[in-house]
Design an enzyme around this catalytic site. Structure first.
Site, mmCIF file in Angstrom:
data_model
loop_
_atom_site.group_PDB
_atom_site.id
_atom_site.type_symbol
_atom_site.label_atom_id
_atom_site.label_comp_id
_atom_site.label_asym_id
_atom_site.label_seq_id
_atom_site.Cartn_x
_atom_site.Cartn_y
_atom_site.Cartn_z
ATOM 1 N N LYS A 80 -45.191 1.629 10.088
ATOM 2 C CA LYS A 80 -44.064 1.934 9.337
ATOM 3 C C LYS A 80 -43.385 3.175 9.431
ATOM 4 C CE LYS A 80 -42.499 1.130 4.521
ATOM 5 N NZ LYS A 80 -42.959 0.597 3.280
ATOM 6 N N SER A 155 -40.451 -3.257 1.059
ATOM 7 C CA SER A 155 -39.500 -2.449 1.944
ATOM 8 C C SER A 155 -40.041 -2.510 3.460
ATOM 9 C CB SER A 155 -39.448 -0.895 1.621
ATOM 10 O OG SER A 155 -40.867 -0.340 1.582
ATOM 11 N N SER A 179 -44.106 -3.465 -1.663
ATOM 12 C CA SER A 179 -43.306 -3.384 -0.399
ATOM 13 C C SER A 179 -44.370 -3.896 0.843
ATOM 14 C CB SER A 179 -42.991 -1.856 -0.100
ATOM 15 O OG SER A 179 -41.674 -1.884 -0.633
HETATM 16 N N1 GLN Z 1 -39.100 -3.134 -4.080
HETATM 17 C C1 GLN Z 1 -39.451 -2.108 -4.638
HETATM 18 C C2 GLN Z 1 -38.567 -0.851 -4.713
HETATM 19 O O1 GLN Z 1 -37.403 -1.162 -4.337
HETATM 20 C C3 GLN Z 1 -40.755 -1.756 -4.101
HETATM 21 C C4 GLN Z 1 -40.779 -0.939 -3.072
HETATM 22 C C5 GLN Z 1 -42.091 -0.421 -2.384
HETATM 23 O O2 GLN Z 1 -43.237 -0.797 -2.617
HETATM 24 N N2 GLN Z 1 -41.944 0.765 -1.710
HETATM 25 O O3 GLN Z 1 -38.645 0.171 -5.200
#
Ligand code: GLN
Length: 482
Positions: A80, A155, A179
């Site tokens: 990532k 994400s 995410s």
């Molecule tokens: N969808 C969540 C957010 O937008 C989680 C993001 C994540 O785990 N990095 O914050």
């Protein structure tokens, strides 16, 4: 050499390389060709450095020829784009870090490098890991390989899509509120968020420091166990990494769940959930019962506050962490500024996308004088209650089963203009981050054109062995056709 990308795993590729069926160089070349063929459509990667990957593969092959062995020797992995890999770009899918190259390896990356891993490329993500669809990337949209009209989740959407499209057999993601698990569920792969403190966060570009964890995204639970074992353990560079021995996670994988008590939290089986998701999870519970597990009802009464708490704590921490991107040290610096304050403002206005700005503004607000007690402090108190819910539940069961997400993957564009609806995606995943506990998403079998669905398995802090064991037993049973 023919590769079957649909079921290539770390374990099977390693066995093949040990037998001499192919080299790491051949495997990496085949994956690069696969990426060239598929990625214009899928958009899983931001960058692939072919020469860099092939050099590492040849080094791994040379080491093997000299007698070196190991489960990750010569195994290519996508990373990532917010984890630092020395000399490689690390944009966090943000314009503000366009052109930035990492001066060092993240600890998790360094440990994989020592284990012989080949770094294939950088996977797409929501900017600074803020989002649930990967649509917040400043550079490209990633599509779900199961249905390219739909998002891969986020994400870590690029990491999940790469695995699902056969453009990698494994990737690393990060998980602050879901995410790793939500994109794994949406794309039909395995994703593990370890216990907070299990894997060092050094070299992970911080979003919310009290919630972030690095974890594997793979095709099988066994592969996640292999990667976790290689990355876990205390690190002097991260004072929140804990000095807890790293067990042999693969040795914990059995195909029988006799004596294991699995809890079903009633708050996670609510009206409004997608009927297909509910049906798949009920089938999964039955499979676990057949494997010998005892199913018990449990309650996590503060679940309904999790989203509100998460979006206060995460944005507060993000507003502080992202202050470092100001045009002075990293990445973009806006032209034509008249003084430093003007330069900070212009750089941040040009460099950050709309979701990142929204979070920084929200986080600054909840920390500001007069609101700190009402929002941030209150959220911390409720966070303690959520953690307490899990502690109580784990007196009655060994692990907890829930859906990973309330719905399958939604369409590209469907939620992007409705932030609240987007945030509701995290309803079943953010709790594990708030409580600091491990959580795994394992794909449920789906028929024909049905979209992927994930079963989430939660365990007590440092209970990765049990979580992986439940996931492996379930996945093995599903693969042998029940
Ligand atoms: N969808 C969540 C957010 O937008 C989680 C993001 C994540 O785990 N990095 O914050």
């Amino acid at each position: 050499m023919n590769f079957d990308f649909s079921d290539l795993t770390i374990a099977s590729a390693q066995a093949a390389m040990e037998r001499g069926d192919y080299t790491s160089e051949a495997l990496v070349s085949a994956l690069i060709a696969r990426i060239a063929e598929k990625d214009a459509e899928i958009g899983a990667y931001l960058t692939v450095d072919e020469g860099y990957a092939l050099d590492q593969a040849r080094a791994a092959d040379a080491a093997r020829a000299e007698g070196r062995q190991g489960p990750l020797l010569g195994i290519p992995i996508g990373i990532k784009d917010l984890l630092n890999v020395e000399g490689q770009p690390c944009t966090c899918a943000s314009r503000i870090l366009e052109g930035y190259a990492s001066p060092y390896d993240a600890t998790a990356v360094a440990r994989l490098r020592d284990a012989g891993v080949v770094f294939l490329g950088r996977t797409n993500m929501d900017e600074f890991a803020m989002g649930s669809s990967t649509e917040n990337s400043a550079f490209r949209v990633t599509r779900n390989p199961a249905d390219t009209e739909r998002v891969p989740g986020g994400s870590s959407g690029g990491s999940a899509a790469a695995v699902a499209a056969g453009e990698a057999m494994a990737t690393l993601g990060t998980d602050t509120g879901g995410s790793i698990r939500q994109p794994a569920a949406f794309c039909g792969c395995v994703g593990l968020k370890p216990t907070y403190g299990r894997v060092s966060r050094y070299g992970l570009t911080a979003f919310a420091s009290s919630l972030d964890q690095i974890g594997p995204m793979t095709r099988t639970v066994r592969d996640s166990a292999i990667l976790l074992g290689a990355m876990a353990g205390q690190d002097p560079m991260d004072s929140t990494s804990l000095d807890v021995p790293v067990p042999d996670y693969c040795a914990a994988l059995t195909t029988d769940l006799t004596g294991v008590r699995l809890g079903l939290p009633r708050e996670y089986f609510v009206d409004g959930m997608d009927a297909g998701v509910l049906a798949r999870i009920n089938e999964a519970v039955e499979i676990c019962r057949k494997l010998g597990a005892t199913i018990v009802d449990v309650s996590l009464p503060h679940t309904e506050y999790a989203i509100a708490v998460y979006y206060v704590v995460a944005t507060a921490e993000a507003s502080a962490n992202l202050a470092r991107f100001d045009g002075v040290r990293y990445g973009l610096r806006a032209e034509g500024a008249t003084d430093p304050i003007d330069m900070y403002g212009k750089t941040r206005a040009q460099g950050f996308g709309p979701e990142v700005k929204r979070r920084v503004i929200l986080g600054t607000y909840v920390l500001s004088g007069g609101y700190y007690d009402a929002y941030y402090l209150k959220a911390q108190k409720v966070r303690t209650l959520i953690r307490g819910d899990f502690e109580k539940a784990f007196e009655q069961c060994d692990a907890i089963l829930t859906p990973t997400t309330p719905t399958p993957a939604f369409k590209v564009g469907e939620n992007i203009n409705d932030p609240l609806k987007m945030y509701l995606n995290d309803v079943f995943t953010a709790t594990a981050n708030l409580a600091g506990i491990p959580a795994l998403s394992v794909p449920c079998p789906v028929a024909g054109s049905e979209l992927p669905v994930g079963l989430q398995i939660l365990g007590p802090a440092f209970g990765e062995e049990l979580v992986l064991r439940v996931g492996h037993a379930y996945q093995s049973k599903v693969e042998e056709g029940n």
